[in-house]
Design a protein around this motif. Sequence first.
Motif, PDB file in Angstrom:
ATOM      1  N   GLN A  75       1.135  -4.187  27.722  1.00 44.34           N
ATOM      2  CA  GLN A  75       1.369  -2.629  27.485  1.00 44.34           C
ATOM      3  C   GLN A  75       2.266  -1.553  28.205  1.00 44.34           C
TER       4      GLN A  75
ATOM      5  N   THR B 191       6.428   4.366  26.054  1.00 41.54           N
ATOM      6  CA  THR B 191       5.455   4.253  25.440  1.00 41.54           C
ATOM      7  C   THR B 191       4.916   3.042  24.186  1.00 41.54           C
TER       8      THR B 191
ATOM      9  N   ARG C 236      10.314  -4.153  22.824  1.00 43.98           N
ATOM     10  CA  ARG C 236       8.913  -3.588  22.485  1.00 43.98           C
ATOM     11  C   ARG C 236       8.896  -2.617  21.182  1.00 43.98           C
TER      12      ARG C 236
ATOM     13  N   VAL D 294       4.301  -1.916  23.671  1.00 40.45           N
ATOM     14  CA  VAL D 294       3.590  -3.036  23.975  1.00 40.45           C
ATOM     15  C   VAL D 294       5.713  -3.896  24.186  1.00 40.45           C
TER      16      VAL D 294
ATOM     17  N   THR E  64       1.722   2.629  29.200  1.00 34.82           N
ATOM     18  CA  THR E  64       1.454   3.919  28.426  1.00 34.82           C
ATOM     19  C   THR E  64       1.700   5.042  29.099  1.00 34.82           C
TER      20      THR E  64
END
Length: 113
Positions: free
Chosen positions: A108, A88, A36, A90, A110
């Motif tokens: 993504q 949070t 990530r 990607v 969030t």
Amino acid sequence: QVQLVESGGGLVQAGGSLTLSCAASRSIDRIMAWYRQAPGKQREWVASITSDGTTNYKGSVKGRFTISRDNAKNTVNLQMNGLKPEDTAVYYCYANLEGISSWGQGTQITVSS
């Protein structure tokens, strides 16, 4: 080389759950992983799984995230529970086949507080 396609990202409240999926274009008899990248930060390893199912996790996600794979379907999943705002980022699927690193396009996640 192998193509990797992630799905399952989105917006979730803190404490919620999401499952990411990664579909590979061919069978992979090597380790697969999730990474990530948060805004302004370097990409970091999150979890990995060997072809025989041995798993490893980044300390901050251990106990909350579960990586799994289905070798017959050429997929690897990341079940994420107890999500926190600091999750949070990607999220990217990763595989290294015959010395060639392959990455998905990213999805993504969030987490709102």
